[in-house]
Design a protein around this motif. Structure first.
Motif, short mmCIF file in Angstrom:
data_model
loop_
_atom_site.label_atom_id
_atom_site.label_comp_id
_atom_site.label_asym_id
_atom_site.label_seq_id
_atom_site.Cartn_x
_atom_site.Cartn_y
_atom_site.Cartn_z
N ASN A 1 41.41 39.42 43.46
CA ASN A 1 41.58 37.79 43.41
C ASN A 1 41.62 37.85 42.22
OD1 ASN A 1 41.14 37.17 46.20
ND2 ASN A 1 39.21 37.48 45.44
N GLN A 2 43.06 37.21 41.84
CA GLN A 2 43.77 36.30 40.37
C GLN A 2 41.45 35.02 39.60
OE1 GLN A 2 47.26 35.10 40.13
NE2 GLN A 2 47.92 37.45 39.89
N ALA A 3 41.47 34.98 40.30
CA ALA A 3 39.67 33.77 40.50
C ALA A 3 39.24 34.25 39.66
CB ALA A 3 39.97 33.07 41.45
N ILE A 4 38.88 35.65 40.52
CA ILE A 4 38.13 36.43 39.73
C ILE A 4 38.49 37.26 38.34
CG2 ILE A 4 36.80 38.35 40.00
CD1 ILE A 4 35.53 35.84 41.59
N TRP B 1 41.07 36.42 35.95
CA TRP B 1 41.85 36.07 34.82
C TRP B 1 40.26 35.77 33.78
CZ3 TRP B 1 45.83 33.21 36.24
CH2 TRP B 1 47.68 34.33 37.04
N GLN C 1 29.57 33.26 33.89
CA GLN C 1 30.45 34.00 34.36
C GLN C 1 30.33 34.92 35.76
OE1 GLN C 1 33.49 31.85 34.86
NE2 GLN C 1 34.14 33.91 37.00
#
Length: 428
Positions: free
Chosen positions: A311-314, A316, A372
Motif C-alpha cells: 500500500n502506497q499509504a504505508i 510514502w 509513524q
C-alpha cells in the motif's frame, strides 16, 4: 570527495558489536534484567513510591555495564589519552551513537539515563578546561568511575533557556575565619541530585539581569547545609531524577570556585556543540530503528490477503522519513568531521548554525519516525510491547532540552541573516 568512513572507525564498530554480544547482552539476559527493556520497563525502572526515582537495581545494572566497558577499553573512547581515553573524534562519536541507537533499546545504550558503553563525559571536559589542580585530582577519575557525580544547576524555575536572568545570587562572606561565598536561590531540572556528590551551581555574582558576564559557577557539595531537594518533577518518560533544588544561606569556601569569577557561562558553553552533535546522531539512529522496524513489519503483515507494504499509504510516509534520514546523516557526519578540525571558539563562530540544524531536525525526525512506526504497527505499535512509545517519550524531551528547537532556530537565523557568523555585515 570521499564520503566513506575511515577504516579504523568501521573496524571499531565491529569491535564494539563483538563486545556487546560477548559481555553486554548476556548481562542483559541475567536475573530477568530484560524487565528493564521490555513492556515492563517503565515500572521496572521507576520506584513510584519513592518520588518516582530510578530503582537502585536499575542504576546498579547500568553501572555494571559501564564497568565492563571500562575494563574493555571502550567507556573512555572520547576522552583524552591522559585520562585513559582514545582521543575519540566528534565524527567517531556521531557514528557510534547512531549505530547504537539504530539497534533499539538495550543495555549497550539507553539514553533515558544518558547511558552508553561508550561514554559521554561533558563534566570531565569542563573540569579539564576550568578545574583547579585539586578539583581535577579529586573529581575527574571519580566522575568516570561513578564514585563522584556532578549535577548541573543552571536552569531556574522562572528562567529556562535564558540563563542571563537567573535569580540565584552569591555574595562574598567570611565564616569562622574562612573566606568564601553565600549562595541563595533555586535551581530546576538539576538532574542526578539523588546520587550527586556535587552540584555545579551557576549564580550571579555581579552585574545586572541580562548581562552575560557576572555569572560564576561553584562546585557545591550536595551535603552542604542549606542545599535542599524540594521536589522531583515527574516527567513524560519515567523514572525522574530531575528535582527542583533550593539553596538557602549556603556557604562555600573560595576553593569551591569552578572557573573564573564572573565568567561562568563559558563553562556551560564549553561542551555544548559536542553534546548537540552527539544527541543529533542518537536521535537519527533511533529514527532509523523506527523506520527499519516499520518496513520489516509492513512486509510481513498481510491484512486482506496481501502485504501491508503493497500500500502506497504505508510506503510514502516511510519513504519521506528514510529520505530525511539519509540527508541528515550526511550533514551530521560532515559537521562532526569539520568540528574535528576546529577549536571550540572557531566552531562557535563558523559552524554553530550547522550543529543547531543537525540537532533540532534530528530530534524532530525521531519523534515523527516513532509516531509513524506506531501507526504502521497499529495496536501493537501503541502498546508497550514495542519500543516506539518509549522512544517517542524520551526523544520528545530533546526538542526542549539541550537547547530548545526555538533556541536552535534562533541561532540558525542569526547566521543566515548575518547578525553573527561569517555573513555578519560589518558596521560602517
Amino acid at each position: 570527495m570521499d564520503f566513506s568512513l575511515p577504516p579504523e572507525l568501521t573496524a571499531y564498530l565491529a569491535e564494539l558489536d563483538s563486545f556487546i554480544a560477548r559481555e553486554i547482552k548476556p548481562l542483559q539476559s541475567d536475573d530477568d534484567n530484560e524487565r528493564f527493556f521490555d513492556h515492563r520497563r517503565e515500572w521496572a525502572r521507576t520506584d513510584f513510591d519513592n518520588d518516582g526515582l530510578p530503582r537502585h537495581e536499575w542504576e546498579a545494572l547500568l553501572r555494571e555495564a559501564k564497568n565492563r566497558a571500562d575494563r574493555a577499553g571502550h567507556l573512555r573512547y572520547a576522552l583524552p589519552k591522559r585520562y585513559g581515553g582514545r582521543d575519540g573524534t566528534n565524527l567517531g562519536m556521531a557514528v557510534i551513537r547512531e549505530h547504537f541507537a539504530s539497534q533499539g533499546l538495550g543495555l549497550h545504550n539507553d539514553l533515558q539515563n544518558e547511558h552508553s558503553i561508550v561514554g559521554n563525559f561533558p563534566v570531565v571536559i569542563m573540569l579539564d578546561n576550568y578545574g583547579t589542580d585539586a578539583q581535577k585530582e579529586q573529581l575527574i577519575e571519580a566522575s568516570i568511575t561513578g564514585k563522584a557525580r556532578i549535577s548541573f544547576g543552571l536552569t531556574e524555575p522562572n528562567h529556562g533557556s535564558d540563563a542571563t536572568h537567573m535569580e540565584t545570587r552569591a555574595v562574598r562572606e567570611t565564616r569562622n575565619g574562612v573566606a568564601g561565598w553565600r549562595i541563595d536561590g533555586e535551581k530546576m531540572w538539576t538532574t542526578g541530585m539523588h546520587v550527586a556528590t556535587h552540584c555545579a551551581t551557576f549564580v550571579r555574582t555581579s552585574g545586572k539581569d541580562g548581562d552575560a558576564t557576572g555569572i560564576t559557577c561553584f562546585l557545591v557539595p550536595t551535603q552542604t547545609p542549606g542545599v535542599k531537594i524540594e521536589e522531583y518533577m515527574w516527567t513524560f518518560n519515567m523514572p525522574t531524577d530531575h528535582p527542583r533544588v533550593s539553596f538557602t544561606n549556603v556557604f562555600v569556601p573560595d576553593d569551591a570556585l569552578f572557573g573564573p569569577v564572573d565568567r561562568g557561562l563559558a563553562l556551560a558553553q564549553c561542551f555544548v556543540h559536542e553534546n548537540r552533535i552527539r544527541q543529533a546522531a542518537s536521535s537519527l539512529g533511533a529514527a532509523v530503528y523506527c523506520i527499519e522496524e516499520s518496513v520489516r513489519y509492513a512486509r510481513e503483515r498481510k491484512p486482506f490477503g496481501k502485504p501491508l507494504a503493497d500500500n502506497q499509504a504505508i510506503q510514502w510516509p516511510l519513504v519521506e522519513l528514510a529520505t530525511q534520514a539519509e540527508m541528515l546523516r550526511l550533514l551530521i557526519r560532515k559537521t562532526a568531521s569539520e568540528m574535528d578540525g576546529l577549536s571550540r571558539d572557531a566552531i562557535e563562530k563558523t559552524l554553530s548554525d550547522k550543529v543547531s540544524m543537525c540537532n533540532y531536525w534530528a530530534n524532530r525526525l525521531c519523534c515523527e519516525a516513532a509516531d509513524q512506526a506506531m501507526q504502521v504497527h497499529g495496536g501493537m505499535g501503541y502498546s508497550r510491547h514495542k519500543a516506539f512509545e518509549h522512544i517517542y517519550r524520551h526523544h520528545r524531551r530533546y526538542r526542549i532540552t539541550e537547547g530548545s528547537e526555538e533556541i536552535q532556530k534562533r541561532k540558525i537565523a542569526a547566521f543566515l541573516f548575518g547578525f553573527i557568523g561569517p555573513r555578519k555585515v560589518k558596521a560602517g
